[in-house]
Design a protein around this motif. Structure first.
Motif: not given
Ligand code: FAD
Ligand code: FES
Ligand code: FES
Lengths: 831, 184, 285
Positions: B39-40, B43, B45-46, B48, B60
């Motif tokens: 999502g970003c 590091s 947005c979480g 992943c 990520c």
């Protein structure tokens, strides 16, 4: 009338589905990771696109050499704007709000000139995502800088540099709604001339970024002369029509699929440059292609929202009776007009009077070009801006009159007995009770105690002050009556389509044209159909989001799905029952008039025991061995619903806010709201929509702001700087409902998708101001950063601009960005 | 290319990866574990989030080569059993029960972070849940039902769900539901 | 986004690591927890030729006691710090500050040494190390040297670490029962970095302050000490008045930046307020 509203439903009928907190059908795949996000898609031979984006906000491309990139490993092709100039057409703007609106056209990829940072300049097509990204570094571009236009108030001045030199000014349009001229109200200037009290304010609606969690992604697969496009879009149907028109691919040769879509909030209500580019490149290469954006690209290039400067004047009598409202807006279009860019402020035009009985009203808006990414729909689209302005100015008027803000509202709002009520903007509000919602909300938040605490803190000079803010809002939902859209020059209608297929085994397929991206249509539509047809909830499957399956539709936005799309489902179900009735009568050897239909069963009045279920009818008509002459052997049906009016959810939102006057830190202590969204099909989904809307509305008030530096770089280009709140940044919400059914659709639903977002922002700001008003503060710019609050308290004014010097824009070349990141004065970002 | 050996959701893999390959890209593109999403790029947005040797990390922000010799659990591996007979993890179930998701994009990461939180703190307060998932952004839900879901799961996992008032289905403790009871 | 290509080395001893750095070419980056380095590489703001991964180097992780010092291995993760019994007893200031760092996933991988070597002035641990007069043990091809915290932080994102050197451990004084500590962090949202933060450790003797150590986060290109406040606190009675008066000098000698989150004058104001709050809490007020 639907069963929901029928108090005389037989006692032995199965429990109604509508109104139940059904757990969502959608969840099973989402909680286990068995999802179909567009970026999950892998096709044989698929190529990957990476886009080189402009690091300058305004400039002529003087040199562009892609030859080295073409030589990189894994690279299949590299395209520039020149390569695609002949076939790329212009991205569509579907809403020319005035006949003389200036639309300079919107290339998907820049040809000679770039007009905002992040605009596409070249595209690498490679065998892997990595190879494509690597090759971007080998492209050589020079720009001749042009003067950058960023500030709207300067952009509209004579002699301002122009964004587009083909235009004579930076003003795209001047839109006026005057109640006096429209015959819906009195002369506004007259009202102000005679007024005992007037209050004028300038409010700033900062630029926001929709920031859906799933980055945009597009896959296009060519097959002969046909194309299938998967896209993380809210609008597969609209996208198909528009993409066909832009690229010349015949509409019937283009299929668009929106698989699982990870949020949109208006941000995926767009025909994106990259969607068109993927089509053009897939057509050229005859190969499937994929483009998935990074978050940095998303924040920089997906359309933004809001961004208005609002000049609001209100006139009233000394006793608080409002006399007139005058609104002048500057609305930032950004560099181009996208799908409904110009229409967003125009949609808001009708909502500024809110729930109040203004006799006179005038609205004027200039759409202004700047060298920024275009704005367009973001949750609420025009209505949050309007609601903010009216709810803020009502508080300012209350202060001026030395009246309680709630008392002022009560004095002027439409009484419950006055519905339907035609407002000064010419809208007919359907139903509601503002008093009831307000009383409930006051209870929910514990108003009297909070006021007592506020007094205590005032008296003791506590560094932490408490404030209470209101927003008694309404909004228009259920977009939209097609004729009204026509009168506003919108490029499409507002109907919605549904069809119902009765399968031989009695299972039901519902095809909806309203494409969800998180709203839970599959569940809600199943509930509606279960009631309408008397079949089990589990027996209903809802299909959507694929133009080959659902060929007609206008998708999901503007809180329209249930109100318009849900109604289409009801209408289709009514037709199914109607058709089944004929066959049931034949099978039961009874007259149609003697048949009753309840709980999924046709029974013969007065003949106990004789009956046939609608699911059995489905099998009988599939076999088609025995059915009446002169009818077709099918009970499938479809319906298109075009609403006659909007629906008008309303509610009262109350925020209690602590302000630390020493640091400027604001913290929501309590938040309560009571919304009237008409009939509730699924309370769980309604509550979820309200929560999500609140989070976004509160985030506008407190956290989010897209900031450009003096060169037009987006400083807030990552989640490090663009602050989407996390769980620990938001309060618990106490929510409640009143129910006054909408009158424009048989479900009685009003729409809930945007309510929380529209209502909350002014409640939060009003609360903060209420906490520090006695310290001489009368306005604080959004978002209420601690610094702004502190400055407003200690230095006066509205907290002012934030420092935005330097840039951390991710589109800047690695070297530039690296240089910026080692210069402490020019960098606010940390990793 | 560097060779790595990893166990992901109970299966062993031996693969050659470029050192620059992020763990999340290895999972998605080489193993087809597309349940875990990106999502970003900072590091934040979480989305992943996976478990690396039993602890939640942002996949990520880990190189695939760093997972060499490790156990990885993704959202696809938290239920027990397979196919239609699989038993969902209590946290998965609670997200469904409490309507802790809308679009579902943040959900895999949220669930993985929540499981990690509950391992450390089996009975978190609302506030502790909110802090425990501060590394995961959700744009849809406003978080309240996620908090409710995590607490419901906590109650269920510690066997107190039945008599825990917090564990009532979401519909019951909302004003909306009260109203609907009247309406029906 | 994907990092630019690089060569990867995974040494298992400090010697191997130093060798790998020496052999790595022009631009070598040491990878600790990667929680700062990997995002920077993803954005291609850094594109090292070689990455030397320390995660498997033995002996760099964990906390031990040596006399009146705690020795924290550079590769001790933030999560380790939060559960370490020695730090719980003697290093509460480090623990408190670490709790405010990022989120649980980032804390799982990010390291104490990495955060110090990264030397972001908005990072929470540099000011703590400075306030505690930590000693930094640095290994290089010529052996080890120890550098005082006051000399370690040189400039924005810059430390005394030379190319080819590794930070291997950090030595902290054990703070006994007579010390009170407080890390007071000010930021806008949960996972954001500090706009300003203050690390305070106060030793009380009876009703007086015997010693105060105050570190400031994000008040200049490096972490700073609030020396004037520290001096003003020595020997005073513990009271809100004395603390407030001393804290008013907290911004002396600072040169904070102007950025999105705050302009310099506001940061200086915050430093005073937060210093007052931190010292008051540390002093048990
Ligand atoms: C979302 C997010 C939020 C964050 N919020 C905060 C916060 O609020 N406060 C805060 O303090 N930090 C925060 N951080 C940063 C976090 O603390 C990092 O872990 C830390 O800054 C770097 O530690 P690391 O071990 O990950 O180092 P790496 O990222 O691996 O390395 C960082 C730098 O230090 C160098 N380096 C690392 N170890 C050594 C060594 N032993 N010797 C020589 N050089 C070395 C590397 O070469 C690199 O240049 C955040 C990070 C993220 C992703
Ligand atoms: S994708 Fe890993 S944190 Fe956002
Ligand atoms: S459910 Fe959509 S982002 Fe969380």
């Amino acid at each position: 009338m639907t069963a929901v509203e029928d108090p005389a439903a037989p006692v032995d009928a199965p429990a109604k589905e509508v109104g139940q907190a059904r757990r969502r059908k959608e969840d099973a795949r989402l909680i286990t990771g068995r999802t179909t996000w567009t970026d999950n898609m892998v096709l044989p031979g698929m190529l990957h696109l990476a886009v080189l984006r402009s690091p300058v906000a305004h400039g002529r491309i003087t040199h562009l050499d892609v030859s080295a990139a073409k030589e990189r490993g894994g690279v299949v092709a590299v395209y520039t704007g020149r390569d695609l100039a002949e076939e790329q057409g212009s991205l569509p703007c579907a809403w020319p709000v005035t006949p003389d609106m200036v639309n300079p056209g919107h290339p998907s990829i820049a040809v000679d000139q770039v007009n905002h940072v992040g605009e596409a300049v070249a595209i690498v097509v490679a065998r892997s995502r990595t190879a494509a990204a690597d090759a971007l570094e080998a492209i050589d571009v020079d720009y001749e800088p042009l003067p950058v236009v960023l500030d709207m108030e300067q952009a509209v001045q004579d002699g301002s540099p122009l964004v587009h030199d083909s235009t004579s000014s930076n003003t795209s349009y001047h839109f006026v709604f005057d109640a006096g001229e429209a015959g819906t109200g009195a002369d506004t200037d007259g009202a102000f001339a005679d007024a005992e009290v007037t209050v004028s304010r300038r409010f700033v609606q900062q630029r926001l970024i929709p920031a859906f969690m799933e980055p945009r992604s597009v896959v296009v697969q060519p097959s002969g002369d046909s194309y299938t496009m998967w896209s993380a879009t809210q609008i597969p149907h609209i996208l198909r029509v528009m993409a066909a028109m832009v690229t010349g691919i015949p509409e019937h040769k283009l299929r668009v699929i929106a698989p699982d879509v990870g949020g949109g909030f208006g941000g995926k209500l767009q025909v994106n440059p990259e969607e068109i580019l993927c089509l053009l490149i897939a057509r050229r290469l005859g190969k499937p292609v994929k483009w998935t954006e990074t978050r940095s690209e998303s924040l920089m290039t997906a359309h933004h929202g809001r961004d208005q400067v609002q000049f609001i004047d209100i006139a009233a009598d000394r006793d608080g009776t409002v006399r007139g409202l005058r609104v002048r807006l500057l609305a930032d279009m950004g560099a181009y007009l996208r799908l409904i860019t110009p229409g967003v402020p125009a949609l808001g035009a009708f909502m500024f009077p809110g729930i109040y009985k203004f006799p006179a009203y005038r609205f004027e808006c200039d759409g202004v070009f700047t060298n920024k990414v275009p704005t367009d729909a973001y949750r609420g689209a025009g209505r949050p801006e309007a609601t903010f302005a009216i709810e803020r100015i009502m508080d300012e008027l209350a202060v001026e009159l030395d009246m309680d803000p709630l008392e002022l509202r009560r004095k002027n709002w439409i009484g419950a007995e006055e519905f339907p009520f035609t407002t000064v903007a010419g809208l007919e509000y359907d139903s509601g009770d503002y008093h009831q919602a307000t009383e409930q909300a006051l209870q929910l938040i514990g108003y009297d105690e909070l006021r007592a605490e506020q007094r205590r803190r005032r008296e003791s000079g506590d560094p932490v002050q408490l404030g209470i803010g209101f927003s008694t809002f309404t909004e228009m939902c259920g977009l939209a009556p097609s004729r009204v859209l026509g009168s506003l020059a919108f490029g499409a209608g507002g109907w919605e389509q549904a069809s119902i297929r009765m399968l031989p085994t009695g299972k039901v397929e519902v095809v909806t044209g309203s494409t969800p991206h998180g709203q839970g249509h599959e569940t809600a539509w199943s509930q509606i159909v279960a009631d309408q047809l008397g079949v089990p909830f589990e027996d209903v499957e809802v299909l959507h989001g694929d133009t080959a399956i659902s060929s007609r539709g206008l998708d999901t936005y503007g809180s329209r799905s249930l109100v318009v799309g849900g109604t289409a489902v009801v209408k289709a179900a009514e037709k199914v029952v109607q058709k089944a009735r004929v066959i049931a009568a034949h099978l039961l050897e009874a007259s149609e008039d003697d048949l009753e239909f309840t709980g999924g069963k046709f029974t013969v009045r007065g003949t106990p025991g004789a009956g046939v279920g609608i699911q059995e009818v489905a099998l009988a008509i599939f076999a088609a061995h025995d059915y009446p002459e002169g009818i077709e052997p099918s009970i499938d049906a479809e319906a298109t619903f075009d609403p006659e009016n909007f629906s008008f959810p309303h509610g009262t939102h109350i925020c209690a806010m602590e302000v630390d006057t020493e640091t400027g830190f604001v913290k929501i202590r309590k938040y309560a709201c009571v919304d009237d969204v008409g009939t509730i099909v699924n309370p769980l989904i309604v509550e979820g929509q309200v929560h999500g809307g609140l989070a976004q509305g509160i985030a506008q008030a407190l956290y989010e702001e897209a900031i450009y530096d003096a060169d037009g770089n987006l400083t807030t280009g990552s989640f490090v700087d663009y602050l989407v709140p996390a769980a620990s940044d938001l309060p618990h919400f106490d929510t409640g409902n009143t129910v006054h059914a909408a009158t424009s659709n048989p479900l009685g639903a009003k729409g809930v998708g945007e309510a929380g977002c529209i209502a909350s922002t002014p409640a939060v700001v009003n609360a903060a101001l209420d906490a520090v008003r006695h310290l001489g503060v009368s306005d604080i710019r959004m978002p209420l950063t601690p610094e702004r609050v502190w400055r407003a308290v200690h230095q006066g004014g509205d907290g002012g601009d934030r420092a935005a010097a330097g840039s951390n824009a991710q589109g800047a070349s690695a070297a530039e960005a690296a240089a910026a990141s080692t210069d402490p004065s020019s960098n606010g970002s940390h990793l | 290319m560097t060779q790595i050996n990893v166990r992901v959701d109970g299966a062993s893999y031996q693969d050659d990866v470029e050192p620059r390959t992020l763990l999340v890209h290895y999972l998605r593109e080489q193993l087809g574990k597309v349940g875990t999403v990106v999502g970003c790029d900072t590091s934040n947005c979480g989305a992943c989030t996976v478990h690396l040797d039993g602890h939640a990390v942002k996949s990520c922000t880990v190189l695939a080569v760093q997972a060499d010799g490790c156990q990885v659990t993704t959202i696809e591996g938290v239920a027990t059993g397979e196919g239609p007979t699989a038993t969902l993890h209590p946290v998965q179930r609670a997200f469904h029960e409490m309507h802790g998701l809308q679009c579902g994009f943040c959900t895999p990461g949220m669930i993985m972070a929540s499981i990690d939180l509950l391992e450390e703190n089996p009975d978190p307060s609302d506030e502790e849940v909110r802090e425990g998932i501060e590394g995961n952004l959700c744009r849809c839900t406003g978080y309240q039902n996620i908090v409710r879901a995590v607490r419901q799961a906590a109650a269920e996992m510690s066997g107190t769900a039945a008599d825990d008032p917090k564990a009532e289905p979401a519909a019951v403790d909302t004003a909306a539901a009260e109203h609907v009871a009247v309406q029906a | 986004m994907i990092p630019a290509p690089f060569a990867y080395a995974r040494p298992t001893t400090v010697e191997e690591a130093l060798q790998a750095i020496a052999d790595g070419g022009e631009d070598v980056k040491v990878l600790a927890g990667g929680q700062s380095l990997i995002p920077v590489m993803r954005l291609r703001l850094a594109a090292p030729e070689t990455v030397v991964d320390l995660t498997r180097v033995e002996g760099l992780r964990g906390v031990r006691e040596e006399g009146d010092q705690l020795v924290v291995g550079a590769m001790t993760t933030h999560a380790d710090v939060l559960t370490d019994p020695l730090l719980a007893r003697y290093g509460q200031l480090v623990v408190q500050a670490t709790e405010t760092v990022a989120d649980r996933q980032v804390r799982r991988r990010g390291t104490f040494g990495g955060a110090l070597a990264h030397a972001d002035p908005a990072g929470d641990l540099p000011a703590v190390a400075l306030a505690l007069d930590a000693e930094f043990v640095i290994a290089g091809s010529g052996g080890r040297r120890t550098v005082a915290a006051a000399d370690f932080f040189v400039d924005y994102l810059t430390t005394v670490l030379e190319e080819g050197e590794l930070l291997v451990e950090i030595r902290l004084p054990k703070l006994g029962e007579d010390w009170g500590v407080r890390y007071e962090k000010f930021n806008r949202v949960a996972q954001a970095w500090s706009i300003v933060a203050v690390a305070a450790a106060v030793r009380r003797e009876g009703g007086r302050i015997a010693e105060a150590r105050i570190g400031l986060t994000n008040m200049g290109p490096t972490p700073l000490r609030a020396s004037a406040t520290e001096a003003a606190l020595v020997g005073v009675d513990v009271s809100m008045e004395t603390v407030t008066a001393a804290a008013a000098q907290a911004a002396e000698g600072t040169s904070p930046s102007n950025d999105l989150n705050a302009q310099a004058d506001y940061r200086q104001h915050l430093a005073q307020v937060l210093t007052r709050r931190a010292v008051a809490a540390a002093a048990g007020l």
